[in-house]
Motif scaffolding. Sequence first.
Motif, PDB file in Angstrom:
ATOM      1  N   UNK A  78       1.077  -1.078  -0.016  1.00  0.00           N
ATOM      2  CA  UNK A  78      -0.124   0.104  -0.189  1.00  0.00           C
ATOM      3  C   UNK A  78       0.842   1.275   0.152  1.00  0.00           C
ATOM      4  N   UNK A  79       0.709   1.872  -1.336  1.00  0.00           N
ATOM      5  CA  UNK A  79       1.815   3.024  -1.092  1.00  0.00           C
ATOM      6  C   UNK A  79       1.407   4.111  -0.380  1.00  0.00           C
ATOM      7  N   UNK A  80       0.147   4.468   0.187  1.00  0.00           N
ATOM      8  CA  UNK A  80      -0.104   5.385   1.179  1.00  0.00           C
ATOM      9  C   UNK A  80       0.603   5.100   2.611  1.00  0.00           C
ATOM     10  N   UNK A  81       0.534   3.889   2.987  1.00  0.00           N
ATOM     11  CA  UNK A  81       0.964   3.202   4.204  1.00  0.00           C
ATOM     12  C   UNK A  81       2.279   3.395   4.189  1.00  0.00           C
ATOM     13  N   UNK A 112       3.338   6.942   4.899  1.00  0.00           N
ATOM     14  CA  UNK A 112       3.187   7.256   6.070  1.00  0.00           C
ATOM     15  C   UNK A 112       4.408   6.548   7.126  1.00  0.00           C
TER      16      UNK A 112
END
Lengths: 123, 279
Positions: free
Chosen positions: A84-87, A90
């Motif tokens: 997951x690129x968003x995670x 983060x």
Amino acid sequence: MFKLTIDKLQEGMVLAQDVTRGDGVVLISAGRQVTGEVISLLHRLEVETVVLEGDLFASEEERVEHLRRQEQALDHRFSRVTDDPVLMGIRELLRHHLREGRAAMPAAEDPAGAGEQAGGESC
Amino acid sequence: MLGDRAAAKKRVQLIKNLPTLPGMIEQISKAVESQRFSVDDIGKLISRDQVLSAKVLKLANSAFFGFSRKVGSLTQALVLLGFDVVKGLILTSSVFDLMKAKAEGLWLHSMGVATASSIIAAHLEMEDAEEISLAGLLHDLGKVVLRAHMTEDMEAIGALVEDQGLSTREAEQAVLGFTHAEVGRWLAESWKLPEQLAEPIQYHHDPGRAKDAPLVTAVVHFADIMVRGYGYGDGGDPWVPPLDRAALARMSLGPELLKEIIAEVCDKLVPEVALPDDD
């Protein structure tokens, strides 16, 4: 940066965050050096904890080793969501804060530090 | 895996053991519903239980509510927070009392999620910020109850997490046939919590299913992920759970906002260092 209860404060430590009253008024500003006077003021104000600059490591080696362990724990926590690129973004933001010493993260793989408090910065 | 009947039996066993509200709260709830009592009367009623009111005031003054002045009395707390939130705080202290020192890690995790939820709510300029913080505080209520009342099962769940690397939720499903999210739902129903609190408790791992409070549920879902990622407190297993894309879209958090939120979470959740007493 680390948080300490008032009874463990030592003179010479430096406040990293403002001490504020319940209504938001700043009582003691960040950057102030802890003196006997500051300690008794904090007692009178019934402040329980303060956030301080720096860390409590005995040596640079210890600090580097601690950071290494914390980054390892960070990677482990995110190990199941690496697709997951968003995670991942983060995770890298958290890593940045960690390296800057802005985030004093407890070491997840350190059961001794997972006792009563969340602190992993003890030495 | 459990058969349906075995799971049902465990469920009945657990529901029988769900913590009840202090009797006084029941009376007060009725008083609030009947609208015959003033906020002042109700504050006085709660204040009769001094231990309880002290705990509620301490929570009301927690940083995650971020009031600009100190909440000094229960009447004031009722005015500022509303009855539902005060009731939620009473529940919080009743339930976490079950665990005392054993739940320290879960308590820290819950405080962390409350704090992160309030930071997100402030950035999204949401109304009812206090309810959103409370939803974060209560999201793992089911875990607290499970730990208190299903001790043997919890050992089995802990072993599955430890030895086989299951997430807490998967292990709960395997051992009990249901998860802490469902237990939280039963509790929310038995305590008549509003959907604004019940849905984040039930769906914080599956925010797409929230119908009445989808945004609050999305906020708590994301706050839980951030706090787990940061590693504050103990949510039962170490892993960051998958992020629900629809929930993220619902909050419309751009990269810049996300950056600010994470910086603020890191600032607010500085872990306390436990030094020995004789240093």
